[in-house]
Motif scaffolding. Structure first.
Motif, PDB file in Angstrom:
ATOM      1  N   CYS A 251      11.203  22.367  -1.715  1.00 34.06           N
ATOM      2  CA  CYS A 251      12.545  22.874  -2.037  1.00 34.06           C
ATOM      3  C   CYS A 251      13.593  21.786  -1.860  1.00 34.06           C
ATOM      4  N   GLN A 252      13.479  21.048  -0.763  1.00 30.31           N
ATOM      5  CA  GLN A 252      14.485  20.043  -0.436  1.00 30.31           C
ATOM      6  C   GLN A 252      14.376  18.806  -1.315  1.00 30.31           C
ATOM      7  N   ASP A 253      13.232  18.641  -1.976  1.00 30.03           N
ATOM      8  CA  ASP A 253      13.071  17.517  -2.897  1.00 30.03           C
ATOM      9  C   ASP A 253      13.788  17.767  -4.219  1.00 30.03           C
ATOM     10  N   GLY A 254      14.093  19.036  -4.504  1.00 31.55           N
ATOM     11  CA  GLY A 254      14.818  19.358  -5.730  1.00 31.55           C
ATOM     12  C   GLY A 254      16.272  18.933  -5.611  1.00 31.55           C
ATOM     13  N   THR A 255      16.877  18.561  -6.723  1.00 31.01           N
ATOM     14  CA  THR A 255      18.283  18.146  -6.696  1.00 31.01           C
ATOM     15  C   THR A 255      19.019  18.720  -7.894  1.00 31.01           C
ATOM     16  N   MET A 256      20.322  18.814  -7.752  1.00 34.37           N
ATOM     17  CA  MET A 256      21.169  19.163  -8.893  1.00 34.37           C
ATOM     18  C   MET A 256      22.420  18.300  -8.845  1.00 34.37           C
ATOM     19  N   SER A 257      22.928  17.978 -10.007  1.00 31.04           N
ATOM     20  CA  SER A 257      24.153  17.192 -10.104  1.00 31.04           C
ATOM     21  C   SER A 257      25.267  18.071 -10.655  1.00 31.04           C
ATOM     22  N   ASN A 258      26.480  17.604 -10.492  1.00 27.50           N
ATOM     23  CA  ASN A 258      27.663  18.289 -11.005  1.00 27.50           C
ATOM     24  C   ASN A 258      27.733  19.758 -10.573  1.00 27.50           C
ATOM     25  N   PRO A 259      27.622  20.051  -9.275  1.00 24.29           N
ATOM     26  CA  PRO A 259      27.689  21.446  -8.829  1.00 24.29           C
ATOM     27  C   PRO A 259      29.048  22.084  -9.084  1.00 24.29           C
ATOM     28  N   LYS A 260      30.090  21.259  -9.196  1.00 23.33           N
ATOM     29  CA  LYS A 260      31.430  21.821  -9.390  1.00 23.33           C
ATOM     30  C   LYS A 260      31.534  22.582 -10.710  1.00 23.33           C
ATOM     31  N   ASP A 279      43.793  36.241 -10.568  1.00 29.23           N
ATOM     32  CA  ASP A 279      43.661  36.111  -9.108  1.00 29.23           C
ATOM     33  C   ASP A 279      42.848  34.888  -8.695  1.00 29.23           C
ATOM     34  N   LEU A 280      42.188  34.250  -9.654  1.00 33.93           N
ATOM     35  CA  LEU A 280      41.290  33.142  -9.333  1.00 33.93           C
ATOM     36  C   LEU A 280      42.045  31.819  -9.277  1.00 33.93           C
ATOM     37  N   VAL A 281      41.870  31.099  -8.167  1.00 35.00           N
ATOM     38  CA  VAL A 281      42.461  29.770  -8.008  1.00 35.00           C
ATOM     39  C   VAL A 281      41.335  28.795  -7.666  1.00 35.00           C
ATOM     40  N   ILE A 282      41.171  27.750  -8.481  1.00 41.62           N
ATOM     41  CA  ILE A 282      40.119  26.756  -8.248  1.00 41.62           C
ATOM     42  C   ILE A 282      40.760  25.387  -8.076  1.00 41.62           C
ATOM     43  N   GLU A 283      40.431  24.716  -6.975  1.00 41.46           N
ATOM     44  CA  GLU A 283      40.875  23.344  -6.737  1.00 41.46           C
ATOM     45  C   GLU A 283      39.646  22.462  -6.659  1.00 41.46           C
ATOM     46  N   SER A 284      39.584  21.487  -7.542  1.00 40.60           N
ATOM     47  CA  SER A 284      38.412  20.614  -7.573  1.00 40.60           C
ATOM     48  C   SER A 284      38.859  19.218  -7.963  1.00 40.60           C
ATOM     49  N   GLY A 285      38.991  18.359  -6.972  1.00 42.01           N
ATOM     50  CA  GLY A 285      39.464  17.007  -7.236  1.00 42.01           C
ATOM     51  C   GLY A 285      38.386  16.125  -7.830  1.00 42.01           C
ATOM     52  N   ALA A 286      38.800  14.945  -8.279  1.00 43.90           N
ATOM     53  CA  ALA A 286      37.852  13.979  -8.832  1.00 43.90           C
ATOM     54  C   ALA A 286      36.924  13.482  -7.731  1.00 43.90           C
ATOM     55  N   ALA A 287      35.684  13.191  -8.104  1.00 42.06           N
ATOM     56  CA  ALA A 287      34.704  12.717  -7.124  1.00 42.06           C
ATOM     57  C   ALA A 287      33.686  11.836  -7.817  1.00 42.06           C
ATOM     58  N   PRO A 288      33.043  10.922  -7.084  1.00 46.16           N
ATOM     59  CA  PRO A 288      31.986  10.106  -7.681  1.00 46.16           C
ATOM     60  C   PRO A 288      30.791  10.972  -8.059  1.00 46.16           C
ATOM     61  N   VAL A 289      29.916  10.415  -8.870  1.00 49.24           N
ATOM     62  CA  VAL A 289      28.712  11.142  -9.258  1.00 49.24           C
ATOM     63  C   VAL A 289      27.817  11.307  -8.031  1.00 49.24           C
ATOM     64  N   PHE A 290      27.312  12.514  -7.827  1.00 50.31           N
ATOM     65  CA  PHE A 290      26.453  12.759  -6.673  1.00 50.31           C
ATOM     66  C   PHE A 290      25.519  13.921  -6.971  1.00 50.31           C
ATOM     67  N   THR A 291      24.498  14.051  -6.141  1.00 53.11           N
ATOM     68  CA  THR A 291      23.587  15.192  -6.231  1.00 53.11           C
ATOM     69  C   THR A 291      23.496  15.850  -4.863  1.00 53.11           C
ATOM     70  N   ILE A 292      23.038  17.105  -4.849  1.00 52.82           N
ATOM     71  CA  ILE A 292      22.784  17.816  -3.597  1.00 52.82           C
ATOM     72  C   ILE A 292      21.351  18.351  -3.638  1.00 52.82           C
ATOM     73  N   PRO A 293      20.703  18.514  -2.462  1.00 51.05           N
ATOM     74  CA  PRO A 293      19.270  18.840  -2.414  1.00 51.05           C
ATOM     75  C   PRO A 293      18.970  20.324  -2.605  1.00 51.05           C
ATOM     76  N   ILE A 294      19.245  20.841  -3.800  1.00 45.46           N
ATOM     77  CA  ILE A 294      18.986  22.252  -4.079  1.00 45.46           C
ATOM     78  C   ILE A 294      18.812  22.416  -5.582  1.00 45.46           C
ATOM     79  N   SER A 295      17.956  23.331  -5.977  1.00 45.28           N
ATOM     80  CA  SER A 295      17.759  23.573  -7.403  1.00 45.28           C
ATOM     81  C   SER A 295      18.943  24.358  -7.963  1.00 45.28           C
ATOM     82  N   GLU A 296      19.133  24.284  -9.268  1.00 45.63           N
ATOM     83  CA  GLU A 296      20.248  24.994  -9.896  1.00 45.63           C
ATOM     84  C   GLU A 296      20.115  26.501  -9.729  1.00 45.63           C
TER      85      GLU A 296
END
Length: 416
Positions: A251-260, A279-296
């Motif tokens: 599970c931890q070997d899986g990755t996803m990019s662009n979670p935002k 009612d929805l407010v989304i704040e998402s600043g610019a960030a470098p390319v990255f991945t997190i250890p979870i499947s989509e």
């Protein structure tokens, strides 16, 4: 563990410990059994004289075989174990004690004249609690024995408290399952059967609009039932993964990019379903390319549960705020609402099948959503924290995952 210091300093430190005094009362002393293991009669005599005078119950063994013979008859509360003995030495005895489920928690205090640090390290690696140096100083021996007996008693009291708490939680789990399962399965089934039966029996006299409305009710009931079944299956799947190191690693070997991008999609989908886009407010600043250890798929499930909760348990016209940030090499997602909130006890008891104030609020679902989200985060090296100012002060969910940054070369090739 207090090791490798002078006896006087050791005793002074013990007297300053924040838990109960090391001066055990006489009843506790008389109920405590000490096993002395030494092949030297002179050493045994010194210890027996000092400890009997205080009131401890004593057992004596002079070799490894006698140790296990004595333990089979009487379970000691602490063991004073000489290292240098013929045949199996103290290290071998300690190794065997710590390998046995029935004796592994008994504190072992090695007795030795050895000054070699490597021997002491070896003893600690085998699970020894402490060392007593020969020749014995009575005050030091008593202080160390009392300290470790006190620690063991506190550990036993803590274990007993945890067992009682676990029993209460299991009873609550059983009660919630009994309460929620029939409701969560039968309510949508009754809706499906009921509206379907009406259509079958009276469709000739029903208007097209009424049939469409009833079919919509059937669809919503089926969707609710499907969601309930999927949540139970997901929860079972997560617990199986959590109990299997190989599956955890996979599970931890899986990755996803662009979670935002996925967060924004799920947030807008839920806002539209609740008819609360404003009612929805989304704040998402610019960030470098990255991945997190979870499947989509798991990430989608986690976000779906939390964002859906934020809309479900807050009133129309109040904001649902979602913010993302990278801080300390962690990707953090903050989801806040202005809804009913939770008190500290409810947050601490977040668990499977737990629904809070169900009698007050009309609430669909088994309460699995939060625990599923929490467990998904945990098995993917992440964490879910729930914060609230209390009743009617809203809830803030904080989800965090470690990030893996990727640099892009000018030619577009990823350099990891």
């Amino acid at each position: 563990m207090l090791r490798g210091i002078s006896s006087d300093r050791y005793i002074n430190l013990l007297k300053k410990l924040p838990f109960r005094s090391i001066d055990m009362n006489q009843t506790e002393i008389e109920r405590s059994t000490i096993l002395i293991v030494d092949d030297t009669p002179e050493s045994i005599d010194v210890l027996v004289e000092a400890l009997e005078r205080v009131g401890f119950r004593l057992i004596v063994a002079q070799c490894a075989d006698e140790v296990f013979e004595r333990i089979s008859n009487v379970r000691p509360d602490i063991i004073l174990l000489d290292i240098l003995m013929p045949g199996t030495d103290g290290f071998g005895v300690c190794r065997r004690l710590k390998a046995d489920e029935d004796t592994k928690d008994i504190p072992v205090l090695f007795m030795t004249a050895l000054s070699d640090t490597s021997d002491k390290v070896r003893g600690f690696e085998l699970g020894a609690a402490d060392y007593i140096t020969k020749p014995f100083q009575h005050e030091e021996v008593l202080a160390r024995i009392k300290a470790h007996l006190t620690i063991r008693k506190l550990q036993q009291e803590l274990n007993d408290a945890l067992v009682r708490r676990t029993k209460r939680q299991m009873e609550e789990l059983r009660r919630n399952i009994i309460t929620s399962l029939p409701h969560e399965f039968y309510t949508p089934l009754n809706g499906i059967f009921g509206f379907a039966n009406i259509i079958v029996e009276t469709h000739d006299s029903m208007s097209k609009e009424s049939i469409v409305e009833y079919v919509r009710f059937i669809y919503e009931s089926a969707e609710r039932l499907h969601r309930t079944i999927q949540n139970y299956l997901t929860y079972a799947e997560i617990e199986i993964i959590a109990s299997n190191p190989e599956q955890m690693k996979k599970c931890q070997d899986g990755t996803m990019s662009n979670p935002k991008a996925q967060i924004e999609y799920i947030a807008k989908e839920n806002a539209a379903r609740a008819k609360r886009m404003s009612d929805l407010v989304i704040e998402s600043g610019a960030a470098p390319v990255f991945t997190i250890p979870i499947s989509e798929s798991y990430f989608h499930k986690l976000m779906q549960e939390l964002i859906e909760n934020a809309f479900k348990f807050s009133e129309a016209g109040t904001k649902v705020h979602i913010r993302t940030a990278i801080q300390d090499d962690m990707f953090r997602i903050y989801i806040s609402d202005k809804g009913r909130g939770m008190n500290a006890e409810q947050i601490a008891e977040v668990g499977a099948y737990m629904q809070f104030e169900r009698r007050i609020y009309e609430q669909q679902g088994t309460g699995l959503g939060l625990i599923i989200a929490k467990r998904i985060a945990e098995i993917h090296k992440g964490r879910l924290t729930v914060e609230s100012g209390g009743k009617n002060h809203g809830v803030r969910y904080i989800v965090e995952f470690p990030v893996n940054f990727q640099d892009y070369e000018d030619d577009g090739i990823i350099k990891v």
